[in-house]
Design a protein around this motif. Structure first.
Motif, short mmCIF file in Angstrom:
data_model
loop_
_atom_site.label_atom_id
_atom_site.label_comp_id
_atom_site.label_asym_id
_atom_site.label_seq_id
_atom_site.Cartn_x
_atom_site.Cartn_y
_atom_site.Cartn_z
N ARG A 1 31.35 -3.28 -49.92
CA ARG A 1 30.25 -2.69 -50.39
C ARG A 1 30.30 -1.33 -50.09
NH1 ARG A 1 28.31 -6.67 -46.65
NH2 ARG A 1 27.68 -5.12 -45.33
N PRO A 2 30.95 -0.41 -50.85
CA PRO A 2 31.12 0.78 -50.87
C PRO A 2 29.99 1.80 -50.67
CG PRO A 2 32.46 -0.16 -52.60
CD PRO A 2 31.56 -0.91 -52.25
N ASP A 3 28.94 1.13 -50.92
CA ASP A 3 27.61 2.31 -50.90
C ASP A 3 26.77 1.93 -49.61
OD1 ASP A 3 26.96 -0.28 -51.56
OD2 ASP A 3 25.51 0.13 -52.98
N ASP A 4 27.47 0.95 -48.74
CA ASP A 4 26.78 0.65 -47.32
C ASP A 4 26.70 2.16 -46.38
OD1 ASP A 4 26.68 -0.25 -44.75
OD2 ASP A 4 26.72 -2.21 -45.51
N GLY A 5 25.76 2.47 -46.21
CA GLY A 5 25.46 3.66 -45.60
C GLY A 5 25.86 3.55 -44.17
N GLU A 6 25.60 2.55 -43.55
CA GLU A 6 25.86 2.34 -41.99
C GLU A 6 27.34 2.11 -41.71
OE1 GLU A 6 23.87 2.36 -39.39
OE2 GLU A 6 22.21 3.12 -40.65
N ALA A 7 27.97 1.31 -42.87
CA ALA A 7 29.42 1.28 -42.58
C ALA A 7 30.32 2.72 -42.82
CB ALA A 7 29.83 0.35 -43.65
N ARG A 8 29.47 3.40 -43.81
CA ARG A 8 30.14 4.92 -43.99
C ARG A 8 29.86 5.72 -42.87
NH1 ARG A 8 33.60 5.54 -48.15
NH2 ARG A 8 32.92 4.60 -50.29
N ALA A 9 28.91 5.53 -42.28
CA ALA A 9 28.51 6.46 -41.08
C ALA A 9 29.52 5.96 -39.99
CB ALA A 9 26.94 6.53 -40.71
N ASP A 10 29.56 4.69 -39.95
CA ASP A 10 30.50 4.23 -38.70
C ASP A 10 31.84 4.77 -38.72
OD1 ASP A 10 31.05 2.79 -36.37
OD2 ASP A 10 31.00 0.92 -37.29
N ALA A 11 32.45 4.86 -40.25
CA ALA A 11 33.62 5.06 -40.78
C ALA A 11 34.09 6.73 -40.30
CB ALA A 11 34.15 4.71 -42.04
N LEU A 12 32.99 7.48 -40.81
CA LEU A 12 33.34 8.97 -40.51
C LEU A 12 33.16 9.20 -39.15
CD1 LEU A 12 33.37 11.38 -42.39
CD2 LEU A 12 30.86 11.66 -42.55
N TYR A 13 32.13 8.49 -38.32
CA TYR A 13 32.31 8.85 -36.91
C TYR A 13 33.69 8.40 -36.43
CZ TYR A 13 31.43 7.25 -32.11
OH TYR A 13 31.43 7.37 -30.76
N GLY A 14 34.34 7.32 -36.70
CA GLY A 14 35.75 7.05 -36.34
C GLY A 14 36.55 8.05 -36.59
N ALA A 15 36.60 8.79 -37.79
CA ALA A 15 37.54 9.44 -38.38
C ALA A 15 37.24 10.93 -37.62
CB ALA A 15 37.15 9.75 -39.98
N TRP A 16 36.12 11.06 -37.28
CA TRP A 16 35.87 12.47 -36.23
C TRP A 16 36.73 12.31 -35.15
CZ3 TRP A 16 32.00 12.30 -32.36
CH2 TRP A 16 32.18 13.44 -31.48
N LEU A 17 36.52 11.26 -34.56
CA LEU A 17 36.95 10.78 -33.13
C LEU A 17 38.68 11.00 -33.31
CD1 LEU A 17 35.00 7.88 -31.89
CD2 LEU A 17 35.08 10.23 -30.93
N ALA A 18 39.07 10.17 -34.22
CA ALA A 18 40.44 10.22 -34.57
C ALA A 18 41.20 11.45 -34.88
CB ALA A 18 40.86 9.14 -35.64
N GLY A 19 40.51 12.43 -35.37
CA GLY A 19 41.03 13.72 -35.70
C GLY A 19 40.98 14.46 -34.60
#
Length: 377
Positions: free
Chosen positions: A209-227
């Protein structure tokens, strides 16, 4: 007792939904009055939106950012920035655009802002990778560090699922290597583990579900931490391999990380048991390397370098380049070992841990050289 050195970095982070509306406010807070907008040719619409939002503070758009930050493109961008008397740059996009912003900043001293649209994580690091003459080199420079990063989850909602998956696994690679980096520290270890938890949880949802807002927020949060992990501790063999392959053969950045990661994890596994345990916890899986390989397969991500355009004849040359410069890795590296796992990665075969009697690294964290080692891998 653990011994470690923790490096903090000062980058203002604004995270949320609709936060791109704050770009004018953030630029003004830095005293930026003549902002040059950077993007790739495919993101001119997003750049136009930001130009409208900035109004008179936007002095131009350079829309030629390219993968692996070619030096010739940077020279064109610097010339343009000077022609419009820019006093700052705003990078909109992923690693290609953010890399261009860093390259400009290093040459001009201009402050940088970024509006990431992928999970690349480059925006949180002082690492600049540039390509010249089919050779990619990386440097860690304080002047490459961004001043402000604005994460707007809404901008990731239209990122295609296939691109989201490989971009997310690219972010996972940052976290994985932070777990066994030479200069790892307790804070980086915690952030890396949290990043892996967020990304392994969210990417399967985004694939469905590419338009899932909660999953998108979770992924971007993870990407910020990883970066952030990538920015505060050094990397090792995985990033060295990907920089060589990308710069030498022009392979796509995130896809290359996706293919290579399980194979390097298999190689380093015997020397980094604590890191392997944390990876398997996040997946979850019985084995870190095969778990990462299977995870990519379930998401439909590429798992073979040949599918990315790498010629089989390039394996030997790549192995030579990878071992040419001295750098740190938890397990000693030689040309034969690199050639072996590159061959498996090229063919898309399952990762395999080669035999060896290397002892696990100490839990103590030592400071690497500033001229060689993981920070330049």
């Amino acid at each position: 007792m653990k011994t470690f050195v923790h490096r903090g970095q000062i980058t203002k982070v604004v995270f949320g939904s609709g936060t791109r509306s704050r770009i004018p406010e953030e630029a003004d807070a830095l005293g930026c009055r003549r902002v040059l907008i950077l993007c790739t040719p495919g993101q001119v619409d997003q750049a136009a939106e930001m130009r409208d939002l900035l109004g008179a503070a936007a002095v131009g758009t350079f829309a030629e950012a390219a993968p692996h930050t070619p030096v010739e493109v940077t020279h064109q961008a610097v010339t343009y920035a000077r022609s419009v008397a820019a006093d700052s740059v705003l990078a909109i996009g992923g690693g290609s655009t953010i890399g261009l912003g860093k390259a400009i900043a290093v040459r001009t001293g201009l402050p940088q802002l970024a509006l990431p649209t992928t999970y690349a994580g480059s925006e949180m690091t002082p690492i600049l990778g540039e390509t010249e003459g089919r050779r990619k080199t990386t440097r860690r420079l304080p002047e490459a560090l961004l001043r402000t990063v604005v994460y707007d989850v809404d901008l990731t909602l239209t990122l295609p699922a296939a691109i989201s998956v490989v971009s997310g696994i690219n972010a996972m690679a940052h976290a994985v290597e932070a777990l066994y980096a030479q200069d790892r520290d307790p804070v980086a270890f915690l952030m890396a583990g949290e990043a892996l938890d967020s990304l392994t949880r969210s990417l399967p949802v985004i694939a469905r579900r590419p338009d899932d807002g909660e999953a998108r927020a979770d992924a971007l949060y993870g990407a910020w931490l990883a970066g952030t992990c990538l920015g505060t501790v050094g990397m090792a063999l995985h990033h060295k391999v990907c920089h060589v392959l990308g710069g030498t053969f022009g392979l796509p950045h995130a896809e290359t990380h996706t293919v290579v990661l399980p194979h390097v994890v298999a190689y380093n596994g015997p020397a980094a048991p604590e890191a392997m345990a944390r990876i398997t916890q996040a997946l979850p899986a019985d084995d870190a390397a095969s778990g990462l390989f299977d995870f990519a397969g379930r998401l439909g991500a590429p798992r073979a370098l040949r599918d990315l355009g790498m010629p089989e004849s390039g394996i030997e040359h790549a192995a030579e380049l990878i071992v040419r410069d001295g750098y740190w890795n938890p397990r000693p590296v030689d040309r034969t070992a690199v050639r072996t796992f590159l061959t498996r990665a090229w063919a898309g075969e399952t990762p395999r841990t080669p035999p060896g009697d290397e002892q696990p690294q100490t839990d103590s964290v030592i400071e690497p050289s500033t001229t060689t080692g993981a920070r330049h891998a």
